[in-house]
Design a protein around this motif. Structure first.
Motif, PDB file in Angstrom:
ATOM      1  N   GLU A   7       0.885   3.968  -0.558  1.00 39.99           N
ATOM      2  CA  GLU A   7      -0.308   3.724   0.255  1.00 39.99           C
ATOM      3  C   GLU A   7      -0.827   5.028   0.843  1.00 39.99           C
ATOM      4  OE1 GLU A   7      -0.332   0.437   3.013  1.00 39.99           O
ATOM      5  OE2 GLU A   7       1.189  -0.586   1.816  1.00 39.99           O
ATOM      6  N   ARG A  31     -10.679  -2.749   1.360  1.00 41.07           N
ATOM      7  CA  ARG A  31     -10.575  -2.999  -0.082  1.00 41.07           C
ATOM      8  C   ARG A  31     -11.782  -2.421  -0.827  1.00 41.07           C
ATOM      9  NH1 ARG A  31      -9.849  -9.151  -0.592  1.00 41.07           N
ATOM     10  NH2 ARG A  31     -11.326  -9.073   1.111  1.00 41.07           N
ATOM     11  N   TYR A  89      -5.812  -4.304  -2.779  1.00 40.21           N
ATOM     12  CA  TYR A  89      -6.682  -3.153  -2.549  1.00 40.21           C
ATOM     13  C   TYR A  89      -8.084  -3.352  -3.119  1.00 40.21           C
ATOM     14  CZ  TYR A  89      -2.308  -0.864  -1.451  1.00 40.21           C
ATOM     15  OH  TYR A  89      -1.090  -0.527  -0.894  1.00 40.21           O
TER      16      TYR A  89
END
Length: 93
Positions: A7, A31, A89
């Protein structure tokens, strides 16, 4: 072997893309919209490098926008294992 950035690495890629002048299309939750993102934005998604980003763009150009996020698995090189790592994501509007 497929490389999946952490991440933190994905955030660093995003910051690099923004510093290079890319306006990153994101939902308020961070996202990436896979129907509007450019290559610089797509590579910020874990598991998506330049080659897969190009494949996503080519797929969109040929087939139009994705109807649902799962449709990204129609892109060459993106199967269920990769989708599971990237699904949190991505989004579509």
């Amino acid at each position: 072997m497929i490389y999946f950035p952490t991440e933190e690495e994905a955030r660093e890629r995003k910051a690099s893309a923004e510093a290079a002048g890319a306006s990153v299309q994101e939902e308020s939750d961070g996202r990436i919209d896979i129907n509007t993102a450019d290559a610089a934005q797509l590579v910020t998604i874990p598991g998506i490098g330049e080659t897969r980003a190009a494949a996503i763009l080519a797929y969109r150009e040929k087939n139009g926008p994705f109807a649902k996020v799962e449709d990204i698995m129609q892109v060459s090189g993106i199967k269920s294992t990769l989708f599971e790592k990237m699904k949190d994501y991505i989004t579509i509007r």
